[in-house]
Every structure is written in C-alpha cells, then in structure tokens.
Design an enzyme around this catalytic site. Sequence first.
Site, short mmCIF file in Angstrom:
data_model
loop_
_atom_site.label_atom_id
_atom_site.label_comp_id
_atom_site.label_asym_id
_atom_site.label_seq_id
_atom_site.Cartn_x
_atom_site.Cartn_y
_atom_site.Cartn_z
N LYS A 1 0.82 -1.21 0.00
CA LYS A 1 0.00 0.00 0.00
C LYS A 1 0.86 1.26 0.00
O LYS A 1 0.56 2.23 -0.71
CB LYS A 1 -0.95 -0.01 1.21
CG LYS A 1 -1.92 1.17 1.20
CD LYS A 1 -3.19 0.90 1.99
CE LYS A 1 -2.94 0.63 3.44
NZ LYS A 1 -4.20 0.71 4.22
N SER A 2 1.93 1.26 0.78
CA SER A 2 2.80 2.44 0.85
C SER A 2 3.40 2.76 -0.51
O SER A 2 3.45 3.92 -0.94
CB SER A 2 3.92 2.20 1.87
OG SER A 2 3.41 2.06 3.17
N GLY B 1 -5.19 7.39 5.93
CA GLY B 1 -4.33 8.44 6.46
C GLY B 1 -3.11 8.66 5.60
O GLY B 1 -2.68 9.80 5.40
N SER C 1 7.87 9.18 11.97
CA SER C 1 6.68 9.09 11.13
C SER C 1 7.06 9.27 9.67
O SER C 1 7.49 10.36 9.25
CB SER C 1 5.65 10.15 11.53
OG SER C 1 4.61 10.24 10.55
N GLN D 1 4.95 9.41 7.36
CA GLN D 1 3.96 10.30 6.77
C GLN D 1 4.38 11.76 6.92
O GLN D 1 4.28 12.55 5.97
CB GLN D 1 2.59 10.07 7.41
CG GLN D 1 2.01 8.70 7.08
CD GLN D 1 0.68 8.45 7.75
OE1 GLN D 1 0.19 9.27 8.52
NE2 GLN D 1 0.08 7.31 7.48
N ASP E 1 2.61 -1.23 11.91
CA ASP E 1 1.30 -1.76 11.50
C ASP E 1 1.13 -3.24 11.84
O ASP E 1 0.05 -3.79 11.65
CB ASP E 1 1.10 -1.57 10.00
CG ASP E 1 0.83 -0.12 9.63
OD1 ASP E 1 0.26 0.61 10.46
OD2 ASP E 1 1.21 0.29 8.52
N LYS F 1 -3.74 5.74 15.10
CA LYS F 1 -4.01 5.10 13.83
C LYS F 1 -5.52 5.14 13.56
O LYS F 1 -6.23 5.98 14.09
CB LYS F 1 -3.47 3.66 13.85
CG LYS F 1 -1.94 3.59 13.87
CD LYS F 1 -1.36 3.99 12.52
CE LYS F 1 0.14 3.79 12.45
NZ LYS F 1 0.68 4.13 11.11
N ARG G 1 -5.29 1.70 18.41
CA ARG G 1 -4.98 0.29 18.19
C ARG G 1 -4.39 -0.38 19.42
O ARG G 1 -4.50 -1.60 19.56
CB ARG G 1 -4.01 0.14 17.00
CG ARG G 1 -4.70 0.27 15.66
CD ARG G 1 -3.75 0.04 14.51
NE ARG G 1 -4.47 -0.02 13.24
CZ ARG G 1 -3.91 0.08 12.05
NH1 ARG G 1 -2.60 0.26 11.96
NH2 ARG G 1 -4.62 0.02 10.95
N ARG H 1 -7.09 -3.76 10.13
CA ARG H 1 -6.06 -4.63 10.71
C ARG H 1 -6.56 -5.35 11.97
O ARG H 1 -6.16 -6.48 12.24
CB ARG H 1 -4.79 -3.83 10.99
CG ARG H 1 -4.18 -3.26 9.73
CD ARG H 1 -2.76 -2.79 9.92
NE ARG H 1 -2.33 -1.98 8.79
CZ ARG H 1 -1.93 -2.46 7.62
NH1 ARG H 1 -1.91 -3.77 7.42
NH2 ARG H 1 -1.54 -1.65 6.64
#
Length: 445
Positions: free
Chosen positions: A28-29, A101, A175, A177, A328, A355, A359, A402
């Site tokens: 996905k990344s 996100g 991070s 992101q 993750d 998240k 989580r 997840r």
Amino acid sequence: MTDSNQPMPLQARKSGALHGTARVPGDKSISHRALILGALAVGETRISGLLEGEDVINTAKAMRALGAKVERTGDCEWRVHGVGVAGFATPEAPLDFGNSGTGCRLAMGAVAGSPIVATFDGDASLRSRPMRRIVDPLELMGAKVVSSSEGGRLPLALQGARDPLPILYRTPVPSAQIKSAVLLAGLSAPGITTVIEAEASRDHTELMLQHFGATIVTEAEGAHGRKISLTGQPELRGAPVVVPADPSSAAFPMVAALVVPGSDIELTDVMTNPLRTGLITTLREMGASIEDSDVRGDAGEPMARFRVRGSKLKGVEVPPERAPSMIDEYLVLAVAAAFAEGTTVMRGLHELRVKESDRLEATAAMLRVNGVAVEIAGDDLIVEGKGHVPGGGVVATHMDHRIAMSALAMGLASDKPVTVDDTAFIATSFPDFVPMMQRLGAEFG
C-alpha cells in the site's frame, strides 16, 4: 467510502493445517507513492502490481481530480500522465480519501507545493485522526490552513504555497507520513529541504524520489536516526514501478500459518525493505520457521519468497526502537504472542494510539474478549501467552481493517470460534483476504 451502516460480521473457526502458495496484494505504501509521484512527474508512469483496495483507489481519484491523467489498463496495471512539480490544478470538489491516512497526508504535502486550494476529507475514522502534525511543517513552508474541523481535523482546506520555502525540520515522532509530506512539499521549494528524524522511519519516499530522478541524500543521525536532504525543483520523469507484495498484508497469513499446527505455506514477492521487516525479525526471535529465497529488487525496493511453517513460539521482549519498522504489525504480533509460551512485552507503542483506531486499546480488547491475559503499561503492551487461546469472543473492529484481519487469524487456531463484528473495512487494504485465506484452508463462516 465504505458504508459503515451495513456491517459485515464474520466468524473464524479452528482450521486444519494451511497449505499452498499465495501472493498478497501490492504494498500500500508503494502504491500510494507511485500514484502521487507519477502525478508530479513529467511524462508517463506505468505501474504494475498496484494495490486495488479502496485506500489506493481514493488516492488515484484524488490525483485525477488534481489534474493528472490516471487510468487502469489491466488487472493491477495502471498508467499515470503527470503534470510536473507544482503543476496541480484546483480540484472541483473535496478530495475524499475514505479511510486512508497515508494517502491523505502524503497528498497534503504534494498539494502544499502548488498554488491552489484543495479540501481534504474522509470517513468518520479518518476525520477523527490528527492532522496538525502534518500541516505544522507545511505552514512553515508557506502553505496555509484555510479551514478545518476542531483540532485541525478533517475536513480541512489547504492553500498551497505560491513560493514554497525550504526548511530544516525535526520530526516530533518517527513518522514516514510527516517526513514524506515535508519532502513532497520540498519538491517545489528552491534550495535544500532537510528532514531529521531521531529514529529512522520507512524510507519508501526517499527511494522512489530517487527512482523518479530527484537528488536526495540520506545520512546517519545519532544512534538510530537519519538526516534526509532533498534538492528542490527537480524535473521528475515518469518511470516504471513494479509494486512488491505488502509485508503488512503478508503478516496475517504468515502469523496464521505459524499458529495453526502443521501449516506450510509460501508467500511470493514480499517486500524485504529493512525498515519494514521488524515483524519477521521478531517472529524469528520467537522461534518461527520462516525461510526466505528468490531475493530480488525493483525501483530500490527488495523482495523475496517466504516459506512459513507451523511453529511453537516463545515470549520475547520487543525493543522500542523496532517500532518504526513494524508499527502496523503489532496487532497481529499480539496474536502470535497469545499463542506463544511465556510473556511477550512490546515497548514504545505510542503511535498505535493515533491510527485508524486507538490500536493499543483495541488490540488489548481483542485479546481479553478471547480469554488472553493482557496489560497496557504506559505505551507498552504485555501479553501473557499460554500456548493456546480460548476464543469465543466477539471482536469490535472500530472500522479498523487490521483489527479485523488479526482477529480472524486468531480464530483459525483458537479453542472456540472468534467472531468479528464488521469485516467491511478489510477492503481498504486487502480486498481478497477472505477468499485467499480460504484457498489456503482457512475456515470462515
């Protein structure tokens, strides 16, 4: 967006040994970044193996709304004609990122370097997640938040900088992101944009920027950190991208095979970037039988075939500095820990609180409702493994894909079935999860 008003419950029951070969969806990344950098490049980018889950499809739609030509040419095959750095056009409607996100935050960085205004939105889960950590550095570079919900949350309108400024930015938390948003905005700024992180996060953005022609230098910073320097205003060129299989998705059949006795499966083309293999390192420390072969690479990202066999696991202590390489995967690691003999301590999990759901709390609740002793001590998760899981519980997913997949993996080896209240959100990252697991021998109903 997934319709959360129509939950899709599912039950996982104790299965016979899992067997077979599978390729989990594309990472996905990498999929998000291929679409975004393809949109910022000049010329054509051909992407194969793209993850066609809802999260990535929403990023594709957003890039199209920003002026890039994005089209599907075959099964997991896509083509992007980019607009060039700082070339985005003002979208006609809000950009809806659903549950993603990553897509939302990276796109904010890309938009921050274009002189346009774009509104970012998502589903109820994404609207609850913090965005100030992303827009704070973007505002230092000249972007401006025009409007947002309370606490800087979505929906958020961002005005990109007409003349972006290069900055030196120290990320407040590890991070990828935050780092990626700053680097993507820095593409439009003259001079050098530098990001310093005390602990190295995933480096997919840096590797792909190089693949598309940017000049970027990475140096060690302290014991575990990195200093990343990007030369601004490059002319990115479209480039082919082969997306490897997502190690975060591979984690679920991998752990399921480890805890279901007698299992023997192979997972192909799984990314082995060292900043993404913390789970495999940890599982091997626990005694897992995981063998790799057929190692190769594409666009700077290595991949391999893994053979995974049912194993007797033991409890271990997972150090906090490993968190960025497996953030993750702690949910499904907790499942492995529940089936292990002895105590497993996972340290430094603060990032799990911000998240798709909290989580950390949700993982503890998933285990407790199925008879596993678990404790949260600060940002540490402590699981008391007894070698088996009683099961019989109903797991609340909180719209988190997840949590759903971790609970289903747990149910395949639990004494009693495990029920998941809603599996609809699995489609955001792993649309084929249930049928793929059934082909390997999993029993759902």
